[in-house]
Design a protein around this motif. Structure first.
Motif, PDB file in Angstrom:
ATOM      1  N   ARG B 190       0.604  -0.979   0.437  1.00 58.11           N
ATOM      2  CA  ARG B 190       0.078  -0.298   0.003  1.00 58.11           C
ATOM      3  C   ARG B 190       0.959   0.970  -0.075  1.00 58.11           C
ATOM      4  N   LEU B 191       1.684   1.666   0.527  1.00 58.77           N
ATOM      5  CA  LEU B 191       3.022   2.566   0.960  1.00 58.77           C
ATOM      6  C   LEU B 191       3.399   2.644  -0.614  1.00 58.77           C
ATOM      7  N   LEU B 192       4.027   1.179  -1.005  1.00 56.28           N
ATOM      8  CA  LEU B 192       4.893   1.565  -3.045  1.00 56.28           C
ATOM      9  C   LEU B 192       3.668   1.577  -3.823  1.00 56.28           C
ATOM     10  N   THR B 193       2.529   1.146  -4.564  1.00 51.61           N
ATOM     11  CA  THR B 193       2.101   1.408  -4.736  1.00 51.61           C
ATOM     12  C   THR B 193       0.647   2.740  -4.214  1.00 51.61           C
ATOM     13  N   ILE B 194       0.486   2.964  -3.321  1.00 43.32           N
ATOM     14  CA  ILE B 194      -0.781   4.139  -2.772  1.00 43.32           C
ATOM     15  C   ILE B 194      -0.257   5.657  -2.758  1.00 43.32           C
ATOM     16  N   THR B 195      -0.168   5.197  -1.513  1.00 40.46           N
ATOM     17  CA  THR B 195       0.930   6.225  -0.765  1.00 40.46           C
ATOM     18  C   THR B 195       2.567   7.058  -1.042  1.00 40.46           C
ATOM     19  N   LEU B 196       3.226   6.586  -1.643  1.00 42.02           N
ATOM     20  CA  LEU B 196       4.078   6.826  -2.414  1.00 42.02           C
ATOM     21  C   LEU B 196       3.739   7.084  -3.570  1.00 42.02           C
ATOM     22  N   PRO B 197       2.899   6.584  -4.103  1.00 41.26           N
ATOM     23  CA  PRO B 197       2.677   7.773  -5.877  1.00 41.26           C
ATOM     24  C   PRO B 197       2.137   8.756  -5.675  1.00 41.26           C
ATOM     25  N   LEU B 198       1.371   8.776  -5.160  1.00 41.68           N
ATOM     26  CA  LEU B 198       0.226   9.939  -4.685  1.00 41.68           C
ATOM     27  C   LEU B 198       0.540  10.889  -3.832  1.00 41.68           C
ATOM     28  N   ALA B 199       1.437  10.728  -3.201  1.00 40.52           N
ATOM     29  CA  ALA B 199       1.897  11.865  -2.546  1.00 40.52           C
ATOM     30  C   ALA B 199       3.989  12.614  -3.197  1.00 40.52           C
ATOM     31  N   TRP B 200       3.645  11.777  -4.700  1.00 38.71           N
ATOM     32  CA  TRP B 200       5.324  12.022  -5.775  1.00 38.71           C
ATOM     33  C   TRP B 200       5.259  13.246  -5.482  1.00 38.71           C
ATOM     34  N   PRO B 201       4.234  14.284  -5.757  1.00 44.18           N
ATOM     35  CA  PRO B 201       4.381  15.875  -5.966  1.00 44.18           C
ATOM     36  C   PRO B 201       4.819  16.894  -4.630  1.00 44.18           C
ATOM     37  N   GLY B 202       4.558  16.807  -3.363  1.00 46.61           N
ATOM     38  CA  GLY B 202       4.954  16.901  -2.209  1.00 46.61           C
ATOM     39  C   GLY B 202       5.920  16.089  -2.054  1.00 46.61           C
ATOM     40  N   LEU B 203       6.815  14.999  -2.155  1.00 52.56           N
ATOM     41  CA  LEU B 203       7.458  14.400  -2.220  1.00 52.56           C
ATOM     42  C   LEU B 203       8.888  15.295  -3.364  1.00 52.56           C
ATOM     43  N   ARG B 204       8.497  15.452  -4.595  1.00 54.71           N
ATOM     44  CA  ARG B 204       9.323  16.012  -5.353  1.00 54.71           C
ATOM     45  C   ARG B 204       9.796  17.719  -5.182  1.00 54.71           C
ATOM     46  N   SER B 205       8.466  17.863  -4.781  1.00 56.77           N
ATOM     47  CA  SER B 205       9.212  19.795  -4.219  1.00 56.77           C
ATOM     48  C   SER B 205      10.206  19.726  -2.965  1.00 56.77           C
ATOM     49  N   ALA B 206       9.778  18.303  -1.636  1.00 51.50           N
ATOM     50  CA  ALA B 206      10.279  18.460  -0.592  1.00 51.50           C
ATOM     51  C   ALA B 206      11.970  18.402  -0.728  1.00 51.50           C
ATOM     52  N   PHE B 207      12.396  17.184  -2.150  1.00 49.44           N
ATOM     53  CA  PHE B 207      13.341  17.586  -1.850  1.00 49.44           C
ATOM     54  C   PHE B 207      14.333  17.767  -2.999  1.00 49.44           C
ATOM     55  N   ALA B 208      13.839  18.644  -3.841  1.00 46.51           N
ATOM     56  CA  ALA B 208      13.822  19.954  -4.658  1.00 46.51           C
ATOM     57  C   ALA B 208      14.729  20.979  -3.938  1.00 46.51           C
ATOM     58  N   ILE B 209      13.345  21.972  -2.709  1.00 55.19           N
ATOM     59  CA  ILE B 209      13.622  22.514  -1.378  1.00 55.19           C
ATOM     60  C   ILE B 209      14.583  22.617  -1.044  1.00 55.19           C
ATOM     61  N   PHE B 211      17.555  19.937  -1.969  1.00 59.90           N
ATOM     62  CA  PHE B 211      18.617  19.643  -1.697  1.00 59.90           C
ATOM     63  C   PHE B 211      19.358  21.191  -2.557  1.00 59.90           C
ATOM     64  N   MET B 212      18.328  21.819  -3.159  1.00 65.75           N
ATOM     65  CA  MET B 212      18.828  23.248  -3.766  1.00 65.75           C
ATOM     66  C   MET B 212      18.733  24.400  -2.326  1.00 65.75           C
ATOM     67  N   LEU B 213      18.331  24.032  -1.038  1.00 71.15           N
ATOM     68  CA  LEU B 213      18.602  24.942   0.056  1.00 71.15           C
ATOM     69  C   LEU B 213      19.865  25.085   0.536  1.00 71.15           C
ATOM     70  N   ALA B 214      20.514  22.933   0.843  1.00 71.10           N
ATOM     71  CA  ALA B 214      21.540  22.299   1.217  1.00 71.10           C
ATOM     72  C   ALA B 214      23.005  22.883   0.340  1.00 71.10           C
ATOM     73  N   ALA B 215      22.356  22.487  -0.658  1.00 69.84           N
ATOM     74  CA  ALA B 215      24.474  23.139  -1.698  1.00 69.84           C
ATOM     75  C   ALA B 215      24.149  24.185  -2.269  1.00 69.84           C
ATOM     76  N   ALA B 216      23.066  25.140  -1.679  1.00 69.41           N
ATOM     77  CA  ALA B 216      24.243  26.288  -2.428  1.00 69.41           C
ATOM     78  C   ALA B 216      23.672  27.020  -0.662  1.00 69.41           C
ATOM     79  N   ASP B 217      23.917  26.805   0.549  1.00 73.97           N
ATOM     80  CA  ASP B 217      24.143  27.543   1.937  1.00 73.97           C
ATOM     81  C   ASP B 217      25.440  27.699   2.094  1.00 73.97           C
ATOM     82  N   TYR B 218      26.185  28.997   2.764  1.00 73.11           N
ATOM     83  CA  TYR B 218      27.670  29.349   2.265  1.00 73.11           C
ATOM     84  C   TYR B 218      27.417  29.721   3.954  1.00 73.11           C
TER      85      TYR B 218
END
Lengths: 369, 569
Positions: B190-209, B211-218
């Motif tokens: 259920r986690l792999l086939t329902i929850t994660l795919p439906l949460a994908w937009p949020g996961l993608r945004s969270a990952f992008a935010i 990653f970008m903030l961490a890599a650019a931190d000074y």
């Protein structure tokens, strides 16, 4: 429309709530204005200084002028933070920054007639050529000292040479400030160059090579000198190089017993000075602050609070022996023999000699390496 | 639904304040460095140096690697927390979410500094391990290196990751998960086939935010990175300060943004492959998600993760222990910023209020905050109306523009504005800072209001109009009062963000000082517990602001229920 609705600003925000909100906002504005007026003084100067140089105790005899201090974190801040004319009236920095500041059009000549306390300085400091360009004075000496090696005397032996600093016992136990000029000048001395501010490209490469060899000994390049006492306090480092006496005082406040030494290869000296910033809005006040700073009262306070050498001979006469002892005031003409006072890195390219810009680029690359 | 005119002022502001400076940054990267300035002699040397210098390539890779590892740790932890709040903690979920938001609003700089107290040779962890007899010598490698950088970044970015994932999970109908269970799917399936795919937009945004903030931190690498963990953000920041080579710094920033683009492309391709592999499961999940006629509600999912609650408690401890240490050290009688403290005292608070520099910084922060809140409301509120009522395609572009200041790393915004000011021979200051804070906080105002407007029952407005009210009267007497608490909450959020903003402010503040810049100055020139005292004051102020906002929203929702019941009757 029901009567109760007419009394309101709508179904959820009553008139009373609206008035409360307005009163709250008004109170906030009033608080802001009050806070602002508390923060502003009728007579003031804006000064860009190393923290502690504006010590209120030192300037209590000049209570009518408020010193609004902003703090330096690096020598180069004197150029980058003074770009807006009028933002600062005064700054403090070592004598080697006079040429970069002049080239950047940041400082202007000082009228000696407005500084009667100049007469009380040791002649060496009062007449020093390093503070003048084209016969005009650009800097008023305030404190002086040597860039040395500091060590935690309860945890490690005194390092007496560069070889001692390279000891495996000190691997990852040394702190270093993020100060291109001080570090490169110090390592130029370690590399054996007597004229440590006039380096050819090959000599600069040799110095940077020595620094790279030294890098495993370094735990961290501290953002500023102020971080080094905290690193001693937290027990992170045993040695710091190059460093100055305020670190000893700061670390002692946290219970550490930090001592200083100049290793066999030598160190170098500096004189921190007051300079006038172009476009100053409080000129008279700026002169009064400078004059007071080199007066006996302020000099005594600064000698104690920073542990640095001072320039006023009357103030030295009043110092406690333990405060005066480290700086050999009775032989003040000879104090620069082991740690010479240099003019600063050149800012104009001349032949093969490297410039201040070359040093900064090399230092930035070293930090990234 | 139509052209979103009310969003035009903020859109123009974002174009002028973000898009134009980024364009200027690109131009600036082709200029030639002079002595602590730049001249418009076009050159490619900056890019040649950035690309051919092995040091910069290595540091760029190091930054991207730290960004990836930080995001790799943060996202699973954030997902577990968000999942727990959404599906398991039915009664305490809101409180946990509030705690996470509060931790986000505690001073960024001091949170990093707190890790020194925890990881140092005489810090909390080493003392605990030595006290328990597990080690004889302190582990020096904990502080000053990649471990410390990653820990501090995970600590800072975890709340940023929880929020978008939680928002995505909120859109999942629990009945879908229940249906999966009824059909015999295991919890993992259920986690792999329902929850994660439906949460994908949020996961993608969270990952992008993350990653970008961490890599650019000074800031983090400067404080806890040690001598061998340089990151590109610090080199970029150095070029605008000590190294005095702004065009080269601009070229490095552009290189960083291009690296993001390249990595995003790789991820998009990877995601497509994963999606294809998962497509049968995705279809299954979508079919059930669309099955809205299902009336049986059961919010208790039979998804048995017995350690989830304990994990959330541990995560909250991870977020709060450094903050508690910050507050406790502010009462230390000694001047050393060490833990445990050597006695209790209020001396650092007294010293603060006696310090003209602190009072000046507090005044500047309040002034900037007030201007920022006013500006972000004036621009953000109409923009939210425009966005909520725009047609889908225009709305998508608007949202993209409005999320710009959140998505673009702070260091890029800061140096882009600095480059533009420099090109115009202008310099930073309090008013420039306030204008930049509007840029940074207005998107949050839009986000909060947009979420509320999407749940806004427009039939109430229609009823008003049907009863003969003018559009202005409908707005004044219906729309605005209903939205007032949300507007107030978004204003408080903007105030809190402005009070704590440092990354961009540091570039544009000029010769002035706000409270976070004051803390930074203190950190660089000698740290005493007064820094902790400032941080504690900011943290408690933000907490008061946030609780006020929470209470207002709660009050609104309580009031709305009977109204809606009456309307239904």
């Amino acid at each position: 429309v029901k009567p109760e609705t007419r009394r309101t600003m709508g179904p959820h925000l009553t008139r009373r709530q609206t008035i409360q909100g307005m009163v709250g906002t008004g109170a906030m504005f009033s608080g802001l204005v009050a806070l602002g007026s508390a923060a502003q003084a009728a007579s003031s100067v804006n000064a860009l200084v190393w923290e502690g140089y504006e010590n209120p105790e030192a300037f209590k005899g000049l209570a009518e002028i408020a010193i609004n201090a902003a703090y330096l974190a690096a020598n180069e801040d004197t150029i980058t933070k003074t770009a807006t004319p009028g933002a600062f009236d005064l700054l403090t920095i070592y004598q080697g920054m006079i040429d970069p500041l002049r080239k950047s059009n940041r400082i202007e000549p000082i009228d000696e007639s407005k500084l009667p306390n100049l007469a009380d300085l040791f002649p060496l400091f009062g007449d020093m050529a390093a503070f003048k360009r084209d016969g005009q004075r650009f800097a008023v000496p305030y404190t002086w000292g040597a860039m040395m090696t500091l060590y935690d005397s309860e945890k490690t032996d005194e390092p007496k040479s560069f070889a001692d600093l390279m000891s495996p016992k000190l691997k990852g136990k040394i702190g270093m400030p993020d100060d291109a000029y001080a570090v490169i000048t110090t390592f130029a001395r370690y590399a054996g160059f007597d004229d440590a501010n006039t380096l050819t490209k090959a000599q600069l490469e040799q110095v940077m090579g020595l620094l790279k060899k030294f890098k495993p000994q370094i735990l961290s390049i501290a953002p500023s000198y102020g971080e080094l006492p905290a690193m001693y306090q937290r027990g992170e480092i045993l040695v710091s190089v190059p460093d100055w006496t305020p670190t000893m005082i700061g670390a002692s406040a946290g219970g550490r017993n930090i001592k200083s030494t100049i290793v066999a290869e030598g160190g170098f000296s500096f004189v921190d000075c007051w300079m006038r910033v172009i476009g100053a809005e409080h000129v008279d006040e700026a002169y009064r602050v400078m004059n007071h700073a080199i007066g006996s009262e302020a000099q005594q306070v600064i000698a104690v609070s920073t542990g640095l050498g001072i320039v006023n001979k009357k103030a030295v006469a009043a110092l406690a022996p333990e405060v005066a002892a480290p700086w050999s005031y009775d032989q003040v003409d000879k104090v620069f023999s082991r740690a010479p006072l240099y003019a600063g890195a050149p800012i104009e390219a001349a032949g093969d000699v490297t410039t201040y810009q070359d040093w900064v680029a090399a230092w930035t690359d070293f930090k990234a390496s | 639904v139509g052209w979103p005119w009310p969003a035009l002022p903020l859109s123009l502001y974002l174009v002028l304040g973000l898009v134009v400076p980024c364009g200027v940054l690109v131009v600036y990267s082709f200029w030639t460095a002079d002595f602590f300035s730049a001249r418009p002699d076009l050159t490619l040397d900056n890019y040649v140096r950035a690309v051919t210098g092995s040091i910069y390539r290595r540091v760029l890779w190091n930054s991207l690697w730290i960004g990836l590892v930080t995001a790799g740790i943060t996202i699973p932890v954030a997902f577990a927390i968000a999942y727990g709040i959404r599906f398991r903690l039915t009664r305490t979920g809101n409180a946990v979410l509030m705690l996470i938001m509060v931790s986000m609003l505690s001073t960024y700089l001091v949170r990093i500094y707190a890790w020194k107290t925890i990881l140092g040779p005489e810090g909390l962890i080493n003392n605990l391990l030595m006290g328990a007899g597990l080690i004889e010598q302190p582990i020096a490698a904990l502080l000053y290196g990649q471990i410390a950088i990653i820990l501090a970044l995970v600590h800072i970015l975890l709340p940023y990751a929880v929020l978008p994932i939680f928002a995505a999970l909120q859109n999942i109908d629990p009945r879908v998960l229940e249906a999966g269970r009824d059909l015999g799917a295991s919890p993992m399936r259920r986690l792999l086939t329902i929850t994660l795919p439906l949460a994908w937009p949020g996961l993608r945004s969270a990952f992008a935010i993350t990653f970008m903030l961490a890599a650019a931190d000074y800031v983090t690498p400067q404080l806890v990175g040690g001598s061998s963990s340089m990151m590109l953000g610090r080199i970029i920041a150095d070029q605008f300060g000590m190294a005095s080579n702004p065009p080269f710094g601009a070229a490095l920033a552009i290189l960083l943004v291009f690296s993001y683009g390249a990595l995003a492309l790789v991820f998009c391709l990877g995601a497509r492959i994963v999606k294809r592999l998962w497509s049968p499961f995705m279809r299954f999940a979508r079919r059930w998600h669309a099955h809205r006629a299902h009336r049986h509600m059961n919010s208790v999912l039979n998804f048995d993760l017995p350690i989830l609650e304990s994990f959330i408690v541990l995560a909250l401890a991870f977020l709060y222990i450094p903050l508690i240490i910050v507050i406790v050290v502010s009462f230390n009688a000694s001047s050393a910023g060490v833990f445990p403290i050597q006695g209790w005292s209020l001396r650092w608070y007294e010293a603060l209020f006696d310090s003209p520099a602190f009072m000046k910084a507090a005044y500047a922060s309040l002034l900037v905050g007030l201007l920022a809140v006013t500006g972000s409301l004036v621009l953000g509120v109409p923009a939210a109306f425009g966005l909520a009522r725009a047609n889908r395609s225009v709305g998508r572009w608007l949202l993209l523009l409005m999320m710009g200041p959140i998505a673009v790393p702070g260091i890029v915004i800061g140096i882009a504005i600095l480059a533009m000011l420099s090109m115009l021979t202008q310099h930073g200051g309090l008013y420039v800072t306030a204008a930049v804070h509007i840029l940074v906080t207005a998107p949050f105002v839009v986000l909060v209001l947009d979420a509320r407007l999407r749940r806004f029952d427009r039939r109430i407005e229609e009823a008003g109009r049907d009863l003969g009210s003018s559009p202005f009267r409908v707005f004044r007497t219906i729309t605005l009062p209903i939205l007032a608490p949300t507007i107030l909450a978004s204003a408080i959020l903007a105030a809190a963000l402005s009070l704590d903003e440092f990354i961009v402010t540091n570039f544009v503040i000029g010769a002035n000082t706000t409270l976070p810049v004051y803390i930074w100055g203190q950190m660089r020139t000698g740290v005493t517990p007064s820094v902790n005292a400032v941080a504690s004051i900011i943290m408690i102020s933000c907490l008061i602001l946030l609780v006020t906002a929470g209470l207002l929203l709660l009050r609104q929702s309580r009031r709305q229920k009977p109204l809606l019941q009456r309307a239904a009757a």
